[in-house]
Enzyme design. Structure first.
Site, PDB file in Angstrom:
ATOM      1  N   ASP A   9       0.470  -2.441 -90.964  1.00  0.00           N
ATOM      2  CA  ASP A   9       0.021  -1.619 -92.005  1.00  0.00           C
ATOM      3  C   ASP A   9       0.131  -2.907 -92.813  1.00  0.00           C
ATOM      4  O   ASP A   9       0.257  -2.927 -93.776  1.00  0.00           O
ATOM      5  CB  ASP A   9       0.781   0.048 -91.678  1.00  0.00           C
ATOM      6  CG  ASP A   9       2.615  -0.482 -92.042  1.00  0.00           C
ATOM      7  OD1 ASP A   9       2.697  -1.732 -91.316  1.00  0.00           O
ATOM      8  OD2 ASP A   9       3.028  -0.194 -92.090  1.00  0.00           O
ATOM      9  N   HIS A 242      10.682 -10.045 -91.722  1.00  0.00           N
ATOM     10  CA  HIS A 242       9.705  -9.450 -90.714  1.00  0.00           C
ATOM     11  C   HIS A 242       9.540  -8.981 -90.479  1.00  0.00           C
ATOM     12  O   HIS A 242       9.199  -9.470 -88.921  1.00  0.00           O
ATOM     13  CB  HIS A 242      10.292  -7.767 -91.741  1.00  0.00           C
ATOM     14  CG  HIS A 242      11.171  -7.006 -92.637  1.00  0.00           C
ATOM     15  ND1 HIS A 242      12.400  -6.878 -92.002  1.00  0.00           N
ATOM     16  CD2 HIS A 242      11.268  -6.978 -93.923  1.00  0.00           C
ATOM     17  CE1 HIS A 242      13.744  -6.959 -93.351  1.00  0.00           C
ATOM     18  NE2 HIS A 242      13.137  -6.914 -94.193  1.00  0.00           N
TER      19      HIS A 242
END
Length: 320
Positions: A9, A242
């Site tokens: 995303d 991340h």
């Protein structure tokens, strides 16, 4: 070679992870599938098309889910990634790249069936596309070589969620999908906040990338200005790594320590989105974890080794 589907995303850290994959000579990127999260599905798909066009990424791009399995998508975190999802850099109004005609979940199914036993899925957004693929074609699970998820927080070293004290964003965005994905019988590893917050890229590291890794390094420097400012507001003088941590696990799993056990995801109530593993060596009375496949979660990481891998991989792509 790793034959990879990247479910994403984009998202600043997603873009950094995609360029990490693209730079690796060990990766054959077969597809990019998009999901909602760091932006609406329109924004994240546009960003994936833009990144592919700008950096010559040939993989087809499948537009994916725009909402969770149940309910509506929440508002995108503009304060983290900017209004356009990429730190508010200038993005062309018109792109030549177009998405694949197949929806993301169908693209995943088709590729897994075409390459049985070879596909590795790296998923760094909501798990909705993967859950839809499993619902449509549950037979694909044993055909997947492995699934690596950036998501979850398991309380290792006291690490909590980043949306609520219980939940990490990717899982919180569609916990039912995450519970279905972690209940599937395919090899799966979750790279959660427990390790992604142990690895940080400070300003000097990002500036070195800008100087050493060509146009990719300069782009990462540009988009990370907004991301770094967000971290600084929270008292963190660097950016957490991340999504690129999931790519690092794919390329160099020896950088990580892991623990096996069955996983459940809370999909209602106060702990909505919480990820809980029952370690394989833990006994107890009958519970909702019984009968679930054992999967790995990451519990430790060689942060310096991960940074070296990221930097050297991007330098290699730039020809340095």
């Amino acid at each position: 070679m790793h034959k990879v589907i990247f479910d994403t995303d984009p998202g600043i850290d997603d873009a950094m992870a995609l360029l990490f994959l693209h730079a690796s000579p060990e990766v054959d990127l077969l597809a990019i599938t998009t999901t909602f999260g760091n932006g609406t599905i329109e924004t994240t798909t546009r960003n994936a098309l833009y990144l592919a066009e700008r950096f010559g990424i040939a993989a087809p791009i499948g537009r994916g889910a725009g909402a969770p399995l149940v309910g509506a998508a929440g508002d995108p975190p503009d304060f983290v990634h900017g209004g356009n999802g990429l730190g508010d850099i200038d993005i062309p109004a018109v792109l030549t790249r177009q998405p694949d005609p197949r929806p993301a979940y169908r693209l995943i199914i088709d590729l897994v069936r075409t390459h049985p036993g070879e596909i590795e899925i790296v998923a760094v957004g909501r798990m909705t596309n993967l859950a839809l693929a499993l619902r449509e074609a549950p037979d694909i699970a044993p055909l997947v070589k492995q699934v690596v998820i950036m998501g979850g927080a398991f309380g290792i070293n006291g690490v909590l969620g980043n949306v609520t004290p219980a939940a990490e964003a990717n899982i919180w965005g569609d916990p039912l999908a995450a519970d279905e994905v972690t209940g599937a019988n395919w090899p799966l590893t979750m790279v959660g906040l427990d390790v992604t917050q142990q690895t940080r890229m400070p300003t000097p590291f990002l500036r070195a990338l800008a100087n050493e890794a060509g146009k990719v390094g300069r782009f990462i420097w540009e988009i990370s200005r907004f991301y770094e400012a967000f971290h600084l507001k929270g008292g963190v003088d660097s950016i957490y790594v991340h999504d690129s941590s999931a790519v690092a696990y794919l390329l160099a799993p020896d950088l990580f320590e892991t623990r096996r056990g069955s996983i459940r995801v809370v999909s209602e109530g106060l702990a909505f989105g919480m990820t809980i593993q029952k370690p394989a060596d833990q006994s107890g009375p009958p519970s909702p974890w019984d009968g679930r496949p054992e999967h790995r979660i990451c519990t430790g990481v060689d942060a310096e080794g991960l940074r070296r891998l990221y930097r050297s991989t991007l330098q290699l792509r730039s020809g340095r």
